[in-house]
Scaffold this active site. Structure first.
Site, PDB file in Angstrom:
ATOM      1  CG  HIS A 167      26.073   3.799 -33.387  1.00  0.00           C
ATOM      2  ND1 HIS A 167      25.227   4.189 -32.378  1.00  0.00           N
ATOM      3  CD2 HIS A 167      27.163   4.596 -33.297  1.00  0.00           C
ATOM      4  CE1 HIS A 167      25.791   5.175 -31.699  1.00  0.00           C
ATOM      5  NE2 HIS A 167      26.971   5.441 -32.243  1.00  0.00           N
ATOM      6  CG  HIS A 189      28.652  10.061 -34.297  1.00  0.00           C
ATOM      7  ND1 HIS A 189      27.605   9.348 -34.831  1.00  0.00           N
ATOM      8  CD2 HIS A 189      29.051   9.359 -33.204  1.00  0.00           C
ATOM      9  CE1 HIS A 189      27.379   8.282 -34.096  1.00  0.00           C
ATOM     10  NE2 HIS A 189      28.241   8.260 -33.101  1.00  0.00           N
ATOM     11  CD  GLU A 221      37.945   7.646 -30.740  1.00  0.00           C
ATOM     12  OE1 GLU A 221      38.349   8.793 -31.003  1.00  0.00           O
ATOM     13  OE2 GLU A 221      38.460   6.913 -29.878  1.00  0.00           O
ATOM     14  CG  ASP A 222      34.996   3.998 -33.920  1.00  0.00           C
ATOM     15  OD1 ASP A 222      35.814   4.218 -33.015  1.00  0.00           O
ATOM     16  OD2 ASP A 222      33.779   3.889 -33.733  1.00  0.00           O
ATOM     17  CG  ASP A 254      27.162   8.560 -29.764  1.00  0.00           C
ATOM     18  OD1 ASP A 254      26.989   7.495 -30.383  1.00  0.00           O
ATOM     19  OD2 ASP A 254      28.160   8.783 -29.046  1.00  0.00           O
ATOM     20  CG  ASP A 259       0.608  15.074  -7.846  1.00  0.00           C
ATOM     21  OD1 ASP A 259      -0.618  15.120  -7.641  1.00  0.00           O
ATOM     22  OD2 ASP A 259       1.450  15.685  -7.187  1.00  0.00           O
TER      23      ASP A 259
HETATM   24 MN    MN Z   1      28.701   6.715 -31.611  1.00  0.00          MN
END
Ligand code: MN
Length: 719
Positions: free
Chosen positions: A48, A72, A76-77, A139, A259
């Site tokens: 990812h 990134h 957090e993880d 992301d 269009d």
């Molecule tokens: Mn992410």
């Protein structure tokens, strides 16, 4: 590893002298941090962040952004901290990764359009560097591309959020290519049937469309080149979402959507744009009212082009966009164009940045600098930085001017909440009413029944709502005090003349006098007495017309004086200053008395008893007969304003030492001014908040210990 090689190769293609080592280190660091994790789809988690990095490389972004993309999700993880990233890489990368983490934690709950707008503003306001938003958008792009492995309801929720927040954000920042992809992914997940139908219809007409595009492009460029106009013409079908919107808004089936095709004419310079437009209009009839000059009037995201709709070859309506290469660059990449490498060098020239109207405010400082590094440093996004956005307990978002306090927030909820506010809880932490709000804060107001607005609140609130509500309360309070004083005055004067308030109410004389004096009600009369605008002796004569006044010897001692006398008689024991809710007591600004000081009271007209220091020059100049003894109640608590004058050597760093000493002594400074007074000396006036005079004395002692301080004195007069 093949991934890393590809990534580095792509970067070096557009930026030969970029710091690839940084990207390499970020790659291994992130791969290692995520190594035990996997995604919903079963793939290794690291696929990812790597994909996000590739999305940004495609935009030819700088290596700091690419490294941030790789890193990134680590805060957090995984167990990695911001400090670790700063030490391993750089403070900038730490800030960027931390920024992505912070806005990733924001939760959007509301369904309202306006709320979504505030949420977007909040994201921008929380972002010191707009590259954070670019990484967040990339992301989200990758998450949208890989929604397939999610449950249906979760897919819908994420797609809805993308549609509410990220698509408009990409649009606001001019990232057309990303917006288009995000919108189509939203359509796929929110309206799957419409998406499939459209996709199929487009596939069926594809061959014919490509043929028409090729022929028409060649035709247009041929005709323009005949007129000596250098140009490149290309065409494409519009993205599915824009076709779908057209079908929805005009209620027509796919076959009838005009269009469908957009042609782009790239020309070398600005005059050629207008020349091309003129020629095209001479070849094919323009559809009236469809000509738009976004060159003279750029969109707010910086987009520039000329638009027109023509009745093209075979009588088909085609949309044509005419622009220069630079305009094209901005139109596709928007704000990202500024971090794009070009011929190996970073960023656009100063002139090019200047040419991006609409995003000017973002680059207010950056415009002034020519050096790319400095430019990078300077482009700290200022898009919404004069506002802060915070969450209410219900999850709504409210915007405030920068510097607004918890008290402003309280007043935005309700006047009573503001009036009773004693502080707030922010992210679970107790903060004072002056706490300056920060974007992203979750704020919960704390109130107490016995709280009420104070004059010094006006010194820090920022919203006009809070200011007017506080003022209003103070005015009413002053009025109430005045009425109370006036009532006492009137009662005393009546009593002295053998009557009472009840009697004059009963006789109707009170109302009659009000009417004769053109006062709207009794309160106004009493207030005027309390504020000293009317003489009680005069009013009582009017109220008691039947009384034989001839026996009076003409002397008209004012009831106020009587009141004073009465208080004085009784005042063998002094008036106790018992606390802040004692509305009859105010503290004189001229000498700022502090608990522990020797004090005296002065009976004012309408503002109760004003407390001065006993040696205050102002007090000594006032009528002595209205002076009364007062004393501090031992229970008295609360902050009081005090003034200090420090005379010191005019050395650099003196102000810093003084403020440091105050902080270390636990004393708040509310104002400080310093000026040179000659002889290499400086004078520093401090306004501070202390609870009692002992605290103040301790501070003075500590200040005296500073090397270079010559004298420290309390200010007799307000600074
Ligand atoms: Mn992410």
């Amino acid at each position: 590893m093949a991934d890393l090689d590809t990534l580095l190769k792509r970067i070096s293609e557009y930026a030969p002298d970029a710091d690839l080592d940084l990207v390499m280190r970020a790659y291994f660091f992130a791969a290692n941090a995520h190594k035990m994790q996997s995604r919903k789809s079963g793939e290794a988690y690291f696929t990812h962040p790597l994909a996000v990095a590739f999305i940004l490389v495609q935009q030819q972004m700088d290596v700091d952004t690419v490294a941030t993309a790789l890193l990134h999700d680590v805060i957090e993880d995984t167990m990695v901290t911001r400090e670790e990233i700063e030490e391993t890489f750089s403070p900038i990368i730490g800030e960027l990764v931390d920024g992505v983490t912070k806005i990733g934690k924001l939760e959007f709950r509301s369904k309202q359009e306006a709320a979504a707008e505030n949420f977007r503003k909040m994201m921008l306001a929380m972002t010191a560097d707009i590259r954070v938003i670019l990484v967040k958008l990339a992301d989200r792009m990758h998450n949208m591309r890989t929604l397939g492995s999610m449950r249906e309801d979760k897919r819908r929720r994420i797609a809805q959020e993308t549609s509410d927040i990220y698509c408009p954000l990409a649009n606001r920042l001019g990232l057309t290519s990303w917006r288009v992809e995000l919108e189509d992914e939203c359509l796929r997940n929110l309206h799957p049937q419409a998406f499939t139908d459209l996709q199929q219809a487009m596939a069926e007409t594809r061959g014919e469309r490509l043929e028409y595009i090729a022929e028409t492009s060649a035709l247009l460029s041929g005709k323009l080149q005949e007129k000596q106009l250098e140009c490149t013409v290309s065409g494409r079908a519009k993205h599915l979402t824009s076709i779908w919107r057209k079908m929805e808004s005009s209620g027509v089936p796919f076959e009838e959507v005009h269009d469908l095709l957009a042609f782009r004419v790239l020309v070398p310079d600005l005059p050629s744009c207008y020349a091309a437009l003129g020629y095209l209009h001479s070849f094919y009839n323009p559809v009236p009212d469809r000509i738009k000059d976004y060159i003279a009037m750029p969109k707010s995201n910086g987009y520039q082009s000329l638009h027109t709709t023509l009745m093209g070859p075979q009588g088909r309506r085609i949309e044509v966009q005419i622009r220069t290469q630079d305009m094209h660059n901005v139109s596709e990449r928007g704000v990202a164009a500024h971090w794009q490498y070009k011929e190996g060098h970073l960023a656009l020239s100063k002139e090019q940045v200047n040419s991006i109207h609409g995003l000017r405010e973002v680059f207010e400082t950056a415009r002034e600098v020519a050096d790319p590094d400095e430019f990078m440093e300077a482009v700290k996004i200022d898009l919404y930085h004069d506002e802060v956005f915070v969450f209410t307990p219900a999850g709504d978002i409210r915007g405030f001017p920068k510097g607004a306090s918890a008290l402003d927030f309280a007043y935005s909820i309700h006047t009573d909440v503001g009036n009773k506010c004693v502080g707030a809880r922010v992210e679970g932490r107790m903060v004072p009413i002056r706490y300056p709000l920060r974007s992203g804060d979750h704020v919960e107001v704390l109130t107490r029944k016995d709280q009420h607005p104070r004059r010094d609140w006006l010194e820090f609130v920022k919203t006009s709502r809070a200011i007017s509500k506080i003022r209003r309360f103070l005015r009413e309070e002053e009025r109430a005090t005045g009425i109370r004083m006036g009532t006492t005055v009137l009662e005393n004067e009546l009593k002295r003349n053998g009557s009472g308030l009840k009697d004059v109410v009963k006789s109707g004389m009170l109302k009659k006098v009000c009417k004769e004096r053109k006062l709207p009600n009794v309160d106004s009369l009493v207030l005027a007495l309390g504020q000293g605008h009317l003489q009680p002796g005069v009013i009582v004569r009017e109220l008691l017309p039947d009384k034989d006044w001839s026996s009076q010897d003409g002397e008209d001692t004012s009831a106020l004086d009587k009141l004073i006398a009465r208080i004085r008689e009784r005042s063998v024991s002094p008036v106790l200053i018992s606390g802040e809710d004692d509305v009859l007591v105010t503290f004189a600004r001229c000498c700022n008395p502090i608990p522990g000081d020797e004090v005296a009271g002065f009976i004012t007209r309408g503002r109760g008893i004003s407390v001065h220091r006993r040696d205050c020059a102002q007090l000594l100049a006032l009528e002595p007969e209205r002076r009364i003894p007062v004393e501090w109640d031992g229970q008295f608590k609360g902050q009081h304003t005090g003034g200090i004058k420090v005379i010191c050597r005019d050395n650099p760093g003196m102000a810093a030492k003084i403020t440091k000493t105050c902080t270390e002594s636990g004393v708040n400074i509310s104002a400080l001014s310093m000026r040179a007074v000659g002889d290499e000396r400086a004078e520093c006036d401090l306004e501070i908040g202390v609870e009692n005079v002992n605290e103040l004395r301790k501070l003075i002692r500590n200040l005296m210990k500073i090397k270079g301080v010559l004298s420290v004195d309390r200010l007799a007069q307000g600074a």
